[in-house]
Design an enzyme around this catalytic site. Structure first.
Site, PDB file in Angstrom:
ATOM      1  N   SER A 122      32.213  32.191  42.004  1.00 35.69           N
ATOM      2  CA  SER A 122      33.295  33.167  41.956  1.00 35.69           C
ATOM      3  C   SER A 122      32.748  34.542  41.566  1.00 35.69           C
ATOM      4  CB  SER A 122      34.380  32.675  41.000  1.00 35.69           C
ATOM      5  OG  SER A 122      35.563  33.428  41.148  1.00 35.69           O
ATOM      6  N   ASP A 249      41.039  29.093  50.080  1.00 39.20           N
ATOM      7  CA  ASP A 249      40.827  29.640  48.737  1.00 39.20           C
ATOM      8  C   ASP A 249      42.029  30.507  48.359  1.00 39.20           C
ATOM      9  OD1 ASP A 249      40.001  31.150  46.484  1.00 39.20           O
ATOM     10  OD2 ASP A 249      37.905  31.085  47.106  1.00 39.20           O
ATOM     11  N   HIS A 280      39.517  27.002  45.392  1.00 37.38           N
ATOM     12  CA  HIS A 280      38.597  27.907  44.715  1.00 37.38           C
ATOM     13  C   HIS A 280      37.744  27.096  43.751  1.00 37.38           C
ATOM     14  CE1 HIS A 280      37.282  31.902  43.412  1.00 37.38           C
ATOM     15  NE2 HIS A 280      37.254  31.408  42.184  1.00 37.38           N
TER      16      HIS A 280
END
Length: 315
Positions: A122, A249, A280
């Protein structure tokens, strides 16, 4: 469920790491959780996501994957995300590559004979890709590969996406944590921002406009997003790099992945793997909930193993 599963339901034995504190050139410090291994064994440097910690499910998964393969690992905890607040007025952010570069140099100095790879998740993935783009071919010779999981790529479009629909749930989680830190920091540094304004923030973009941007040398949130997004840096990457993302996502519009695909056609260093479903930092497979298969750490482990065997490298 792909996104929430790891945080809510996954149970892992904590990786057997040791904690070190590294002083930084600007008088602050970094917390690093280290998985020991012999000097000649491969090592993996890890970068976590927004408001991540050593307890984050994906961090523990990657540490445990390294341990399973006999590798050493170094999880860099970004400033303010460790066991105690950092000393400086500043925090961390999606485009801040100085600390990651500092940690990389130190690991290389300590383990000059160990093959090395870096994985980021991320926000940590965005930091990783931006750093690789900034450095180009100017990388340590033992650095073999990188992997970036669920990267936002385009921070402006990501900030809009997380403010829509169910994604607001994730925004609220991140914002609550960031607001609390900023309120505490403002008692130490009153010129950071008025506490009542911090408490009134309702979106991540608001937080970036009031805190992240001005605190770290950006004009506002939009300037921060433009200058810190990893998307413009992808063409400059010369290290073999896996980009693992999911079309579903909830923190990124799928059309951003189309832009990444287009860049990857011009840069052979980028190996894209964009699956339809994975959420995610989820990527959970298997027919039964009680027997899940966690694909992300397995895929990164296989990618790095191939690199360590000499089948990957620079482009």
């Amino acid at each position: 469920m792909q996104t929430l599963w790891g945080k809510l339901f996954r149970r892992q034995k904590p990786a057997l790491t040791v904690v070190e504190r590294w002083d930084t050139p600007d008088g602050d410090f970094l917390e690093v959780h280290r998985l020991p291994a012999s000097n000649s064994q491969p090592r993996v440097m890890l970068l976590h996501g927004l408001e991540g910690t050593v307890r984050s499910h994906y961090a523990q998964a990657l540490l445990n994957e390294g341990a399973r393969r006999g590798w050493g690992a170094d999880l860099l905890i970004f400033r303010s995300c460790g066991s105690e607040p950092n000393r400086a007025k500043r925090f961390y952010h999606s485009g801040e590559t100085g600390d990651a570069s500092f940690a990389l140099d130190r690991i290389v100095e300590e383990f000059p004979s160990s093959p090395l790879a870096i994985a980021g998740v991320s926000l940590g993935g965005n930091v990783l890709l931006k750093m690789l783009g900034e450095k180009g071919s100017d990388l340590p010779k033992q650095l073999c590969a990188a992997a970036a999981i669920s990267v936002p790529f385009d921070l402006e479009r990501s900030s809009r996406r997380i403010n829509q629909g169910f994604s607001k749930f994730y925004q609220r989680f991140f914002l609550d944590s960031l607001r609390k830190k900023a309120e505490e920091k403002a008692t130490q540094f009153p010129d950071l921002a008025p506490v009542d304004r911090i408490s009134a923030l309702r979106t991540l973009e608001d937080f970036d406009d009031l805190i992240t941007g001005p605190l770290h040398g950006f004009r506002d949130a939009q300037d921060y997003y433009r200058r810190s997004s990893s998307l413009p840096y992808l063409e400059r990457i010369r290290l073999t790099t896996l980009l693992l993302s999911a079309v579903d996502d909830p923190m990124l519009p799928p059309e951003v992945l189309d832009d990444v695909r287009d860049i990857a056609t011009r840069n052979p260093a980028l190996h894209i793997e964009f699956v339809e479903k994975g959420g995610h930092a989820g990527f959970i497979a298997g027919l039964w909930p009680w027997r899940p298969f966690y694909y992300a750490e397995y895929r990164v482990g296989e990618f790095f193993a191939r690199a360590f065997s000499g089948k990957a490298g620079r482009v």
